[in-house]
Design an enzyme around this catalytic site. Sequence first.
Site, mmCIF file in Angstrom:
data_model
loop_
_atom_site.group_PDB
_atom_site.id
_atom_site.type_symbol
_atom_site.label_atom_id
_atom_site.label_comp_id
_atom_site.label_asym_id
_atom_site.label_seq_id
_atom_site.Cartn_x
_atom_site.Cartn_y
_atom_site.Cartn_z
ATOM 1 N N GLY A 262 0.798 -1.228 0.000
ATOM 2 C CA GLY A 262 0.000 0.000 0.000
ATOM 3 C C GLY A 262 0.822 1.264 0.000
ATOM 4 O O GLY A 262 1.973 1.259 -0.435
ATOM 5 N N ASP B 206 -4.622 -8.076 -7.854
ATOM 6 C CA ASP B 206 -4.535 -7.678 -6.460
ATOM 7 C C ASP B 206 -3.315 -6.793 -6.269
ATOM 8 O O ASP B 206 -2.197 -7.201 -6.547
ATOM 9 C CB ASP B 206 -4.451 -8.918 -5.566
ATOM 10 C CG ASP B 206 -5.715 -9.742 -5.669
ATOM 11 O OD1 ASP B 206 -6.802 -9.171 -5.469
ATOM 12 O OD2 ASP B 206 -5.612 -10.938 -5.976
ATOM 13 N N LEU B 207 -3.556 -5.630 -5.790
ATOM 14 C CA LEU B 207 -2.496 -4.643 -5.566
ATOM 15 C C LEU B 207 -1.302 -5.277 -4.850
ATOM 16 O O LEU B 207 -1.455 -5.835 -3.779
ATOM 17 C CB LEU B 207 -3.076 -3.503 -4.710
ATOM 18 C CG LEU B 207 -2.102 -2.415 -4.301
ATOM 19 C CD1 LEU B 207 -1.583 -1.662 -5.509
ATOM 20 C CD2 LEU B 207 -2.770 -1.470 -3.318
ATOM 21 N N ASP B 208 -0.128 -5.166 -5.434
ATOM 22 C CA ASP B 208 1.111 -5.636 -4.813
ATOM 23 C C ASP B 208 1.113 -7.141 -4.548
ATOM 24 O O ASP B 208 1.886 -7.620 -3.723
ATOM 25 C CB ASP B 208 1.399 -4.886 -3.494
ATOM 26 C CG ASP B 208 1.430 -3.384 -3.687
ATOM 27 O OD1 ASP B 208 1.687 -2.933 -4.814
ATOM 28 O OD2 ASP B 208 1.195 -2.658 -2.709
ATOM 29 N N GLU B 209 0.264 -7.878 -5.236
ATOM 30 C CA GLU B 209 0.163 -9.306 -4.966
ATOM 31 C C GLU B 209 0.653 -10.165 -6.129
ATOM 32 O O GLU B 209 0.528 -11.379 -6.097
ATOM 33 C CB GLU B 209 -1.301 -9.683 -4.655
ATOM 34 C CG GLU B 209 -1.855 -9.083 -3.389
ATOM 35 C CD GLU B 209 -1.346 -9.775 -2.126
ATOM 36 O OE1 GLU B 209 -0.774 -10.874 -2.230
ATOM 37 O OE2 GLU B 209 -1.518 -9.197 -1.054
#
Lengths: 278, 278, 278, 278
Positions: C196, C221-224
């Site tokens: 984040g 998925d953000l940063d996933e």
Amino acid sequence: MKDYILKIDCTDEKGLIYRISDIIFKYGLNIDNNSEFVDHEHDRFFFRAVIKTDKDIDESGFCGNLSAVLPKANIIFKEKAKKNVIILATKETHCLGDLLIKFYSGELNANIKAVISNHDSLRDLVEKFNLPYHFISSDDISREEHEKLVLAKMSEYSFDYAILAKYMRILSPNFVNAYEGKIINIHHSFLPAFIGANPYKQAYERGVKIIGATAHFVNNDLDEGPIIAQDITMVNHEMNWQQMREAGRYVEKNVLGKAIDLVLDDRIFIYKNKTVIF
Amino acid sequence: MKDYILKIDCTDEKGLIYRISDIIFKYGLNIDNNSEFVDHEHDRFFFRAVIKTDKDIDESGFCGNLSAVLPKANIIFKEKAKKNVIILATKETHCLGDLLIKFYSGELNANIKAVISNHDSLRDLVEKFNLPYHFISSDDISREEHEKLVLAKMSEYSFDYAILAKYMRILSPNFVNAYEGKIINIHHSFLPAFIGANPYKQAYERGVKIIGATAHFVNNDLDEGPIIAQDITMVNHEMNWQQMREAGRYVEKNVLGKAIDLVLDDRIFIYKNKTVIF
Amino acid sequence: MKDYILKIDCTDEKGLIYRISDIIFKYGLNIDNNSEFVDHEHDRFFFRAVIKTDKDIDESGFCGNLSAVLPKANIIFKEKAKKNVIILATKETHCLGDLLIKFYSGELNANIKAVISNHDSLRDLVEKFNLPYHFISSDDISREEHEKLVLAKMSEYSFDYAILAKYMRILSPNFVNAYEGKIINIHHSFLPAFIGANPYKQAYERGVKIIGATAHFVNNDLDEGPIIAQDITMVNHEMNWQQMREAGRYVEKNVLGKAIDLVLDDRIFIYKNKTVIF
Amino acid sequence: MKDYILKIDCTDEKGLIYRISDIIFKYGLNIDNNSEFVDHEHDRFFFRAVIKTDKDIDESGFCGNLSAVLPKANIIFKEKAKKNVIILATKETHCLGDLLIKFYSGELNANIKAVISNHDSLRDLVEKFNLPYHFISSDDISREEHEKLVLAKMSEYSFDYAILAKYMRILSPNFVNAYEGKIINIHHSFLPAFIGANPYKQAYERGVKIIGATAHFVNNDLDEGPIIAQDITMVNHEMNWQQMREAGRYVEKNVLGKAIDLVLDDRIFIYKNKTVIF
């Protein structure tokens, strides 16, 4: 020649170094080396000096003189000396064994007073080094009862720090409060990544390319205490989580070892859940 | 608010910190942070403080007051300011380009005054950033004559440091003496391993598993000057020496960049062919 | 001599290498080097070979022959060649600048076709290198509308990979799906720590002793997404979060650079949200 | 299920993988993972495969079949098994102790058969682990005579590798030749820096910012044998050489440990004074 350690922390203001060095000078002492840091976010001053001298210094008199000019400061002044530690472990040998070998050879700046475990499997190893081993089973009792027994056993010893050398039990607030700032844990991940159980499995599943370990003081929030030292090692797709755990053992024992070196050398201040390390 | 940097080094004796902090206190100043170190092998005291203030301080007056109580000390006291640098390079772009990008974006704490090279191939890159580029060919002239031309060109500029960003010429004592402690070089090995020509080839032939780079001040002995920063990267049997050189470029530009950050921040003392870095 | 890259992944079974090498042998080709890995958790076979030859090979014919004996495999076989990339950035210069310098000097194994940004501030830098710069403001329009404009601009170019060189916008599933496995991001933390916003501030507040960066493929998925490369640097209590960010820039540009080297060299398989890297 | 290790090296030519995998296929075996590398400088092919099977394979028959198609190759094929090692040490406990702890807990993939030392001071530690300890004094005898006694003692044991865990004696060519490619040493510097005596003192005097350690096979030239593993740690001006040595101990035991893991796992080829490690 003796080494005295002086540690001071207080609200920052003008002239602190002057007031401190004035008293050191009046005692005719020489600062061997010192470090100073101001945390501007919290207006906090941290100071540590090593003073080498052939004189005997009245420690409480010296502290009193400092307190007179720094009325609200935390002041520690004492001759450098071997600390006493107690070790808590569960089943793994790599961190415990590393400490035992260092203790045996005089490379650990501490006396190990005893090892306490919730299993009996480390007894043979510990007793090779002629150290008391206390097996306190957690079978058939509540966490609360188990902790009470462990705390009771700990209270039989006089020690400066408790080292959790892969002690795989979560500590209750009650336990932690009994030894605030005195319990050092090694967590097998580079926190705050992979908090909680089986971080190597988590790391494997996430497909990371680095794994690590974190030594920290224990506070009430699991894996949330002030961090002392961290290190990492590279991993790759060929490694399953058991192989990551094997690679991680090298990091765990090193990080714990280095953190303990810093702790035993009185190099650490804890403030606002962080460490200042000189 | 302004930042002043105070740097002192002198023979160690009792009461140095007291004398220094006494003067700082009398000026009504506050030490933002300081570091102190005593080299016991040579009985040498090193001290650096950052002083934050909204006042204008008479720098030479302040130095004079310090000199009165520290008669034999080297004392530097000045407001923190952007330095001026000149860059010498040969053909490679990775170190030079990294400095140009940082300079362009304001992340380099220095003004680049000019780039001098013994080749013309970097002109286009340098001129993109509106900087003077001086090509001084070494063809058909002696080393001595070439250096004379380079020194003459350098003397047209006022600068604090000369950065050798992969300048592949060996400097004569004459050149080095002209700018003692002012020339920073990046050597493409973790010194003292692989002194001399083509360290990546040497590393490949030796079959090492790590390669590195070293940023150092230049003195008369090739690759023997005081080391500022070093770093390494892992290599393996799959890499030929050209691939090691490629991997090494990452290290070279980082190590040079970090060393220059330290130099430009006035964090370094040079003493007895070593650096003390606060 | 030409280099061909052969990449195969399929369900593991007996005799895969035999079948593959049989065809290579029948073509009279020589494997320059190969790597093979079986993911036992998912019974998946991964194989990559570099084949050096002076012949011209009919790529689709070769693939057809392999498909005949490996009917369910993903097979890629093509001559090694420079890729085309497009860069998305926001305001920071360190990652973008690093790529521009490498591109300029021929050290990037790719052609940069264009740079797209949601700000106009990088235009001057990009245009120095004679590359198209497209400023697509996100002011006064929805995320959806902005992405539509960016995707429209991207679709004007033919490219193999989109590099997010500190592009500080969260991408919608729609955007990501359009270029699955083709978007590479640099995240400024050692994921999964500090997912984040502002990871350096999070790292500062947690008091960690290491910070890092992670290059990964982007998924929904953000940063996933699947991690390609990670690296770290040491920090300490003296650094505020802005200084951690400065230190982190060195890591960010290196990790992104190394990840792109691997991608452009066709060394990566993506499988089950992880990477296999040869 | 059993693991068999297959290692092959020979002059490179077309179709090697095909010939190898053909035989593996004909035996109905499955390659669990394999690695292959061609050293183009020397036209040398290296191949290692792990084969998992529930069958008993006739090892010499299998080798014979391979030799028929690879007449000049070095071929090793055997079931993965615990190796036997002998340790030589002098006085320091950190490397030896680390091996003893791993051996004790089953984390070392080897049986330690005995420890031989030129001092008696490690006896107590070694005997805690119920291992034979042989003190062979070098007092009042020549280097030649001492080595003869050590070799005689070694010959009483059957072992695969001799580990020099800080054995501070220089070995003669005679000794080395007796166990070519079977002796692993840990040198306390990142070779080739600081060859010879007291590398930490040399490092301190040179003012380096990194120190390291190197594990290597021993050959006739002191510190010149094929390197297996290296690692480093950061040092600074505050550390005297004794403190560097302390910091170095962490690196020494780790590097030796990791090198031994690789050796015991049959992952290493020695060729032209270098290692190929899969």
